[in-house]
Each structure stands twice: as structure tokens, then as C-alpha cells.
Design an enzyme around this catalytic site. Sequence first.
Site, short mmCIF file in Angstrom:
data_model
loop_
_atom_site.label_atom_id
_atom_site.label_comp_id
_atom_site.label_asym_id
_atom_site.label_seq_id
_atom_site.Cartn_x
_atom_site.Cartn_y
_atom_site.Cartn_z
N GLY A 1 38.38 26.92 -3.25
CA GLY A 1 39.23 27.49 -2.33
C GLY A 1 38.66 27.11 -0.90
O GLY A 1 37.46 26.86 -0.79
N ARG A 2 39.50 27.05 0.26
CA ARG A 2 39.14 26.78 1.61
C ARG A 2 38.33 25.74 2.01
O ARG A 2 37.08 25.82 2.35
CB ARG A 2 38.48 28.26 1.95
CG ARG A 2 39.60 29.43 1.87
CD ARG A 2 38.79 30.81 2.35
NE ARG A 2 39.77 31.77 2.65
CZ ARG A 2 39.57 33.11 2.97
NH1 ARG A 2 38.47 33.26 3.57
NH2 ARG A 2 40.61 34.07 3.16
N GLY A 3 38.67 24.55 1.42
CA GLY A 3 37.83 23.29 1.74
C GLY A 3 38.63 22.33 2.36
O GLY A 3 38.70 21.33 1.83
#
Length: 387
Positions: free
Chosen positions: A257-259
Site C-alpha cells: 500500500g501507499r507506494g
Amino acid sequence: MMLYFLLLSALVGISSAAAPGFANGVTGGTGGATVYPTTLAQLRSYLCGSTDSRGYCTDNTARNIILNRSFDFRDSMGKTTERGCFHRNCNGKPGPSQVGLNFDNYCNGRTATSVTYDKAGRSGTILVGSNKTLLGSGNKGAIRGAGLMIKGGVSNIIIRNIAITDINPDVVWGGDGIDIDNSSRIWIDHCYFARIGRQMIAIGTKAVQWVTISFNEFDGKTGASATCDHRHYWVLLVLGAQDTVTIYGNYFHNSSGRGPQIGGSGTQHVHVVNNYFENLSSAGSLTAKVGASVLLEGNYYQTVTHPVYSSTTGGAIFGSYSDAGTCASYLGRNCIGNRAAKCNTNYMPANIAVLNVFKNYKKYLVNPMHGINVPSWVLANAGVGKL
Ligand SMILES: *[C@@H]1O[C@H](CO)[C@@H](O)[C@H](O)[C@H]1NC(C)=O
Ligand SMILES: *[C@@H]1O[C@H](CO)[C@@H](O)[C@H](O)[C@H]1NC(C)=O
Ligand SMILES: *[C@@H]1O[C@H](CO)[C@@H](O)[C@H](O)[C@H]1NC(C)=O
Ligand SMILES: *[C@@H]1O[C@H](CO)[C@@H](O)[C@H](O)[C@H]1NC(C)=O
Ligand SMILES: *[C@@H]1O[C@H](CO)[C@@H](O)[C@H](O)[C@H]1NC(C)=O
């Protein structure tokens, strides 16, 4: 004498290095003293020797702080246990769930459990003042168990070649790696992030301007995970009121996530360029929400579930060689398409609104290489010990 001379030449080489992208011109501690902390307390006071009543750093003295070993904050403030909850029910999934502290009503609607965590990760964050360079020597510079905090209007900070790891990895809200808010001119380069409970890097929610995040390794391999698959979810968040950030040459792997995740509130202008994303599940790579303008070019995605997980205002240039020329009249050059292997990709055309934003930043745009060359180049250059 000889050693002194070698150190001096190494430092001269390092201080003359220039940040690519939005942090171009950042000098950190250049011109100030060079110091080698030997204790945890000394590391803290070199990074920030004085604060005001609000807890903001007032130490603006230019200083080069060199780490030639690991500084381990775990157990320096003891452990504590409190009522928290499971992030998620991982029954039947391959890995155990992260737990979380009941911060911001996080545990509402989640299954309660008691959570033991290391206090330094949560309460022992290390303030960084203006005009500082924090630099690792060779591959030895490391900070474990507590993260860095850059806030309260500070400016001109370089953090290079440091491993930041092991901050309550099982605990959501157990601590961030580098937390940045209301500050500017920051270069985070050649660092290594792994096993951190919350964000590896968090930017937000106040304005954070002229930042470059380059050649770092974001290693998502972990035990307990928010996605039940031994991949870390909370990687890189850009959420400020008015942000300008370059994300260049980084290696993101084994995360979920959140990359990065960009937007949701505020306004973010972010150039995501020539990064290598490998083996990401779920929402592992780009999530762009309201407020985000993202120029996404020349990246390489290998075994990533969704290279662009979601993009409401995206502005991505995705694998789009036919559209690449659309950039020329805005940026003065073609955009470079992204590349993907073993991924589900959705075609994303050039977004003119985003090009209109970035045409004002021409001198801060990295000139990308072709995506096909990115994996070997990033693997050779990203992370600690590769300056
Ligand atoms: C250090 O920081 C302050 C405030 O951010 C700035 O005004 C000053 O010029 C800086 N000094 C040096 C030596 O860079
Ligand atoms: C780190 O540098 C200091 C100051 O030069 C030196 O005294 C110390 O021995 C060094 N430690 C290591 C592990 O190299
Ligand atoms: C940012 O920090 C400066 C310096 O401490 C402060 O004066 C200002 O109010 C802060 N801005 C916000 C939006 O909090
Ligand atoms: C991808 O990462 C997962 C979780 O860390 C791991 O189990 C798997 O072996 C990795 N696959 C590849 C191709 O690297
Ligand atoms: C991901 O983790 C697995 C082990 O869980 C490892 O075998 C694999 O090499 C890792 N993949 C990457 C890209 O780091």
C-alpha cells in the site's frame, strides 16, 4: 593524518552532491561543524539542540552529523501495554495481522486486544532542526527503534545513507520512519526503510515544499501486516496542504500500500519518476486522490497487482508511447512511458491539467531515462552504502 585527509575528501565530495528535482539547491549542514555522535542523547542534541514552548526545533546551526554505527533506541524508554485492537481479521490468510493503538478512534469497530509496544517508537521521535545534514558513513549509519520528525517551519535538511528500521513493526500508530510537516527544502537520499509500524515516510497535513526522495529502498517485507500477507502497507504518504515533491530512483518492494499515496486533502504536485516497483500486492503502488497532480513517468513495475491502484485526479502517463509527445509543448520534451511486466495495467492517457501544472516547474523536473533501463539501474544505486 592520512585518515583525517581521507575523511575530509569524502566529506568534500559529499557536501558538493546536489539534490535532483524539487530539493535542488538544498545544502543542509554545509559550512558547519562535522560531528560524530557517540550516544543516543548526543545524536538527539546534534540534530536539534533547542526547542520552543510548542516543541518546535529552534536550533538552526549548520551541522554535519555523521553516523558510523547503529543507534538503537529500542528499550531506551521502556515498554508499555495498553488496550488496542487488531487491524484486521487475518483468518485463513497467510500472515498475522498488525495490531493498532486506539489513536484517533482507530479501534472503533475493530476486535480488541492488548498491545505491548516500545515507547521510544511512539514518544521518542527525534527532532531535526534547520541546516542539518545527517549522513551515514559507508554502510554503517543506522537508527533503530525511533523515527525522525521534521516540523514547525524548519528548512534545509539532508538525510543521506541511513537505515531507519525496527520501529514497533507490528503496531499501527507505533511510529513513523520520517515524519514531515510544515517544513521545506528536504532531501532524503540513499536511505533504507524496513519494519516500521506506521508510515515509512509521512508528509502532511501542513504544507511541505521542495522535497526530493531519491534512491531509497523501501523494503516492505514484514511479519505482521495490515494486508495479512507479510507485506507492509504504510509506505509513503504525501498529504500536505501545498506540497512539491520529487520521488526519483527509489526501490519499492514487497509492500502492499501507499507506494506512494498522494492526496485526499490539500494540493500536491509530485513527480514520480524512474522508480522500480517490485512484487507489490493490493494497493501497493500509486494511489492518487483529490488534490494530487502526479507526473508519473519512466517507472518500471515488476509483478505488481495494479501499477496505478486508483487515480481520481491522477495525471499519470502510463505506458503511453503514443501520448508521450503530448508533453513536448508543456515540458519542452517528450514524457517517458512507464513499463510493466506481470502486472494488470490500465492505459492512462496524458492528463493536460497535470501538464499545465508541471510546465511551471521545468527546471525542477528530472530528465528521465527509459523505463526499460530502470530495474538494473535502481538495484545498483538505491539504498544504503551506495553513495
Ligand atoms: C539556517 O536556517 C535559518 C532558518 O531556517 C536561516 O535563516 C539561516 O540562513 C540558515 N543558516 C545557514 C548557515 O545556512
Ligand atoms: C566513529 O567515529 C568516531 C569519531 O571519529 C570514532 O571515535 C569511532 O571509533 C568510530 N566508530 C566506528 C564504529 O567506526
Ligand atoms: C509552521 O511553523 C511556523 C514556525 O514555527 C509557524 O509560525 C507556523 O504557524 C506553522 N504553520 C502552520 C500552518 O502550522
Ligand atoms: C513476493 O513477496 C512475498 C511476500 O514478501 C513473498 O512471499 C514472495 O515470495 C515474493 N515473490 C517474489 C516473486 O519475489
Ligand atoms: C519478498 O520477500 C520474499 C520472502 O518473503 C523474498 O523471497 C523475495 O525475494 C522478496 N522479493 C523482493 C522483490 O524483495
